[in-house]
Scaffold this active site. Structure first.
Site, PDB file in Angstrom:
ATOM      1  CE  LYS A   1      56.752  61.316  33.432  1.00  0.00           C
ATOM      2  NZ  LYS A   1      58.199  61.164  33.165  1.00  0.00           N
TER       3      LYS A   1
ATOM      4  CG  ASP B   1      43.940  50.213  28.194  1.00  0.00           C
ATOM      5  OD1 ASP B   1      44.649  51.240  28.108  1.00  0.00           O
ATOM      6  OD2 ASP B   1      42.708  50.218  28.005  1.00  0.00           O
TER       7      ASP B   1
ATOM      8  CD  GLU C   1      61.885  59.931  31.342  1.00  0.00           C
ATOM      9  OE1 GLU C   1      62.357  60.484  32.345  1.00  0.00           O
ATOM     10  OE2 GLU C   1      60.657  59.848  31.131  1.00  0.00           O
TER      11      GLU C   1
ATOM     12  CG  HIS D   1      67.263  62.281  33.528  1.00  0.00           C
ATOM     13  ND1 HIS D   1      66.486  61.235  33.064  1.00  0.00           N
ATOM     14  CD2 HIS D   1      67.054  63.303  32.672  1.00  0.00           C
ATOM     15  CE1 HIS D   1      65.826  61.625  31.988  1.00  0.00           C
ATOM     16  NE2 HIS D   1      66.154  62.874  31.724  1.00  0.00           N
TER      17      HIS D   1
END
Length: 429
Positions: A267, A283, A83, A381
């Site tokens: 997030k 992980d 991203e 963004h």
């Protein structure tokens, strides 16, 4: 030679020039440098030994976040992510933070939990005390399974016993082994220990052991980071630093109050943490699971960060979350690029790696809150996303930047507009 995490003009460099800079700054060997330059750093034969049914490998872009100063040490942070804007935002927030002393971090000991579930017990509280009475015997049996870990100062250190007197399957007793796993993530270690003590647990309780498995709610293995920024540091040409501080506090309060906002807020934090976990072969699913469970520990899903204003008017941000990461075992030791990522960061312990990840997560959160409190999240963004759109439109070489700049200038980042801009560029030749 200490690392300088500042990356002057890094954005304007070509990938080859960035490669040269990192190779020189991190004093990488020829073999290390080749891993970065050549695609396919993971040979098929090695990949075949890592997972089942291998048919190839799947690569992500790997970049480096700059400007981070953590506990007074400059750190370059490798991040594997698809991203746009993540690395740019983290690097810019780190640049602001270093003006006020950078990030301060700490962590707990690397303690993981293994759970042993016991069913079919008529006296669950009596069973609990029987297990606690045999604590020394249980710990000794668990530690007999991993002499290497014991030699490194780790091993099973304690037990806890939880009672659930009424479940749809009857009374349930759950014993936790508390294990210091040192520089490993620890899943295989604690699972083996849980299985090894199960016969003794059944003997002591008279019940039947079912699950014997680690918990990914690693609430005894926490990483913490703190940052303090003055209004002067936060100020922009358009807004005062005091105004930005208030905006960040308003945005944080929204996340702390409303779980729908908290999910997106957290997030964004993981946008910074996950790419480090991926780049180091750890992980990321375990880290994600632990983080979101930890955010719910009060019974209300809320923010993983806190933002406050101190007595001087400065903005103070903190983060604390489980960080079950390792430097040994699994892909961290197997994958050549994972080993190289650790080398670039110059980390010596798993705790240090976790602290760096926490600091980057805090920086990422600040970047998002600052954007939301000022120009909105889309402005920066979408300007970075414009390069992706240019690629989708078919731009190549220098066309990519030309199309992206035009889209960003127009604040119109769409594929159909990118095709139009590209056609105009090519018609002028």
């Amino acid at each position: 030679m200490p690392t300088d995490s500042r990356l002057p003009n890094f954005r304007a460099m070509t990938p080859a020039e960035r490669w040269d800079h990192i190779v020189t700054t991190c004093q990488l060997s020829d073999a290390d440098a080749a891993l970065l330059r050549q695609p396919g750093a993971l040979p098929p034969a090695l990949a075949d030994g890592m997972i089942e049914n291998v048919i190839g490998t799947f690569e992500l872009p790997m970049g480096v976040a700059g400007n981070f100063q953590i506990n007074g040490r400059d750190v370059l942070v490798p991040m594997a992510v698809e991203e746009p804007s993540i690395i740019a935002a983290a690097s810019f927030m780190a640049k602001l933070a270093r003006e006020d002393g950078g990030f301060q971090t700490s962590s707990t000991q690397p303690l993981m939990r293994a759970q042993v579930q016991v069913l079919g017990v008529s006296d669950p509280y009596g069973a609990r005390l029987a297990l606690l009475q045999a604590r020394a015997e249980i710990i000794a049996l668990a530690n007999s399974r991993d002499k290497t870990l014991i030699g490194l100062g780790g091993g099973c250190k304690d037990i806890e016993v939880h009672v659930f007197p009424s479940t749809p399957r009857g009374a349930m007793v759950v014993m936790h082994l508390i294990v210091d796993v040192r520089d490993a993530m620890g899943a295989n270690t604690v699972n083996t220990m849980a299985e090894s003590v199960s016969p003794l647990v059944e003997k002591l309780t008279g019940g039947a052991v079912r699950l014997r498995i680690l918990s990914n709610l690693a609430d005894l293995r926490l990483a913490r980071a703190r940052v303090r920024l003055t209004p002067k540091t936060l100020a922009t040409a358009e807004r005062s630093g005091e105004d930005i501080v208030e905006g960040v506090l308003d945005a944080y309060t929204f996340a702390a109050t409303d779980p729908y906002r908290a999910a997106t807020h957290n997030k964004g934090i993981m946008n910074g943490i996950d790419p480090i976990i991926v780049a180091t072969g750890n992980d990321w699913r375990a880290v994600e699971a632990g983080a979101h469970a930890y955010a719910s520990r009060s019974g209300h899903y809320t923010s993983l960060t806190t933002w406050e204003k101190d007595a001087t008017g400065a903005l103070v941000g903190t983060i604390e979350l489980p960080m079950p990461v390792g430097l040994v075992g699994g892909a961290t030791k197997t994958h050549p690029l994972a080993r190289l990522a650790l080398k670039i960061m110059r980390v010596q312990t798993a705790q240090e790696l976790g602290e760096i990840a926490a600091a980057v997560g805090l920086a990422q959160n600040l970047g998002a809150l600052r954007a939301l409190a000022t120009d909105g999240i889309q402005r920066g963004h979408m300007a970075l996303h414009a390069r992706n759109i240019a690629l989708v439109a078919g731009a190549v070489g220098e066309e990519i930047e030309q199309v992206a700049r035009q889209l960003a200038a127009e604040h119109d980042v769409r594929t159909d507009r990118a095709i139009e801009v590209l056609d105009i560029l090519r018609a002028r030749r």
